[in-house]
Design a protein around this motif. Sequence first.
Motif, PDB file in Angstrom:
ATOM      1  N   GLU A 147       0.518  -1.413   0.012  1.00 48.33           N
ATOM      2  CA  GLU A 147      -0.193   0.148  -0.614  1.00 48.33           C
ATOM      3  C   GLU A 147       1.177   0.895  -0.342  1.00 48.33           C
ATOM      4  O   GLU A 147       0.091   1.954  -0.757  1.00 48.33           O
ATOM      5  N   GLU A 148       1.918   1.288   0.352  1.00 45.88           N
ATOM      6  CA  GLU A 148       2.997   2.282   0.991  1.00 45.88           C
ATOM      7  C   GLU A 148       3.452   2.615  -0.637  1.00 45.88           C
ATOM      8  O   GLU A 148       4.161   3.691  -0.662  1.00 45.88           O
ATOM      9  N   GLY A 149       4.210   1.873  -1.255  1.00 42.78           N
ATOM     10  CA  GLY A 149       4.660   1.939  -2.476  1.00 42.78           C
ATOM     11  C   GLY A 149       3.415   2.491  -3.296  1.00 42.78           C
ATOM     12  O   GLY A 149       4.297   2.558  -4.622  1.00 42.78           O
ATOM     13  N   ILE A 150       2.150   1.931  -3.346  1.00 44.87           N
ATOM     14  CA  ILE A 150       1.569   2.435  -4.862  1.00 44.87           C
ATOM     15  C   ILE A 150       1.078   3.791  -4.286  1.00 44.87           C
ATOM     16  O   ILE A 150       1.733   4.762  -5.153  1.00 44.87           O
ATOM     17  N   ARG A 151       0.900   4.378  -2.690  1.00 46.03           N
ATOM     18  CA  ARG A 151       1.326   5.574  -3.090  1.00 46.03           C
ATOM     19  C   ARG A 151       2.313   6.494  -2.901  1.00 46.03           C
ATOM     20  O   ARG A 151       2.219   7.582  -4.089  1.00 46.03           O
ATOM     21  N   ASP A 152       3.286   6.014  -3.043  1.00 52.18           N
ATOM     22  CA  ASP A 152       4.848   7.142  -2.919  1.00 52.18           C
ATOM     23  C   ASP A 152       4.956   6.544  -5.035  1.00 52.18           C
ATOM     24  O   ASP A 152       4.778   7.037  -5.605  1.00 52.18           O
ATOM     25  N   LEU A 153       4.222   5.469  -5.361  1.00 54.10           N
ATOM     26  CA  LEU A 153       4.195   5.425  -6.887  1.00 54.10           C
ATOM     27  C   LEU A 153       3.284   6.869  -7.825  1.00 54.10           C
ATOM     28  O   LEU A 153       3.902   7.255  -8.830  1.00 54.10           O
ATOM     29  N   MET A 154       1.950   6.669  -7.453  1.00 53.61           N
ATOM     30  CA  MET A 154       1.553   7.631  -7.518  1.00 53.61           C
ATOM     31  C   MET A 154       2.199   8.842  -7.599  1.00 53.61           C
ATOM     32  O   MET A 154       1.470   9.974  -8.536  1.00 53.61           O
ATOM     33  N   LEU A 155       2.834   9.285  -5.962  1.00 56.21           N
ATOM     34  CA  LEU A 155       2.833  10.838  -6.138  1.00 56.21           C
ATOM     35  C   LEU A 155       4.225  10.983  -7.314  1.00 56.21           C
ATOM     36  O   LEU A 155       4.162  12.411  -7.710  1.00 56.21           O
ATOM     37  N   SER A 156       5.156   9.634  -7.681  1.00 58.95           N
ATOM     38  CA  SER A 156       5.703   9.799  -8.443  1.00 58.95           C
ATOM     39  C   SER A 156       4.966   9.942  -9.736  1.00 58.95           C
ATOM     40  O   SER A 156       6.270  10.652 -10.500  1.00 58.95           O
ATOM     41  N   LEU A 157       4.317   9.540 -10.439  1.00 51.96           N
ATOM     42  CA  LEU A 157       3.928   9.701 -11.614  1.00 51.96           C
ATOM     43  C   LEU A 157       3.088  10.970 -11.686  1.00 51.96           C
ATOM     44  O   LEU A 157       2.775  11.524 -13.009  1.00 51.96           O
ATOM     45  N   GLN A 158       2.523  11.708 -10.903  1.00 51.17           N
ATOM     46  CA  GLN A 158       2.074  13.234 -10.502  1.00 51.17           C
ATOM     47  C   GLN A 158       3.088  14.492 -10.642  1.00 51.17           C
ATOM     48  O   GLN A 158       2.591  15.435 -11.595  1.00 51.17           O
ATOM     49  N   ALA A 159       4.259  13.648 -10.754  1.00 49.27           N
ATOM     50  CA  ALA A 159       5.782  14.876 -10.919  1.00 49.27           C
ATOM     51  C   ALA A 159       5.771  14.133 -12.181  1.00 49.27           C
ATOM     52  O   ALA A 159       6.417  15.374 -12.722  1.00 49.27           O
ATOM     53  N   ARG A 160       4.768  13.649 -13.133  1.00 45.46           N
ATOM     54  CA  ARG A 160       5.470  13.451 -14.547  1.00 45.46           C
ATOM     55  C   ARG A 160       5.163  14.715 -15.054  1.00 45.46           C
ATOM     56  O   ARG A 160       4.214  14.826 -14.834  1.00 45.46           O
TER      57      ARG A 160
END
Length: 250
Positions: A150-163
């Motif tokens: 779950e933590e990994g999914i949230r952080d992945l979403m945040l990194s995708l938002q930075a694109r």
Amino acid sequence: MKQILLITDGCSNVGTSPVLAASEANEEGITVNVVGVIDYGTIGELGSREIEEIAKAGGGISQIVGTRQLTHTMQMMTRKTVVQTIQQAVNRELTQILGDQSPKTVTDLDPERRAQVVEVMDNMAETAPLQVILLIDVSASMKPKLAAVEEGIRDLMLSLQARAGSSRLSVFHFPGRHSGEDAVMDINWTTDPSSVRSLFGRLQMRGATPTGPAIQKVIDFYRYGTLEGQQEIEGKYRIEREEMLGDNVV
């Protein structure tokens, strides 16, 4: 660009071969990456081999990590696959344009032209539309690892938002609660990290690991856009087939 990021800790033991399913995904233009998650010990020789073979058949990459490295690994694999996909496309274009002439890949270009092409590729990696479906194994042995997932999914979403480009993420888990539920959608396409809260809190763990059928379910979701659309098409096909069979019998 379309990706499936499979997160598992063991071998498939139900249904279609996950390697064949990953090969089908690759033919559809969907890259399959695989993360094997461990806490203590190893994932086993069979599990390691299957993870590697799924990723190879799916045109992606694989890695076996502990829960502490999971977040970084998910981000790294997603970005690396984007760059890899773009590089493959550029290499194909070079081959098509230059024919039998050399160079045929980016690395074969002279330094000046290579720098120009790499700059364009870097820009494409940040701006190209990206869709990622996370496919999470929730068989019984994965239960202690799901908080890290779950933590990994949230952080992945945040990194995708930075694109700079459009990025969407969807989450499926497998197996479902009921027999015959190969995979269940938890989150439809989203860019909202808050939608991940308590994602797996109420799941009932099961021993089966239908990895192959779950990958096929996700491929169908990519094809039809929604599970409802997929079911509607399957229903129409079933009715038409029954009518054809009925006419033949008559």
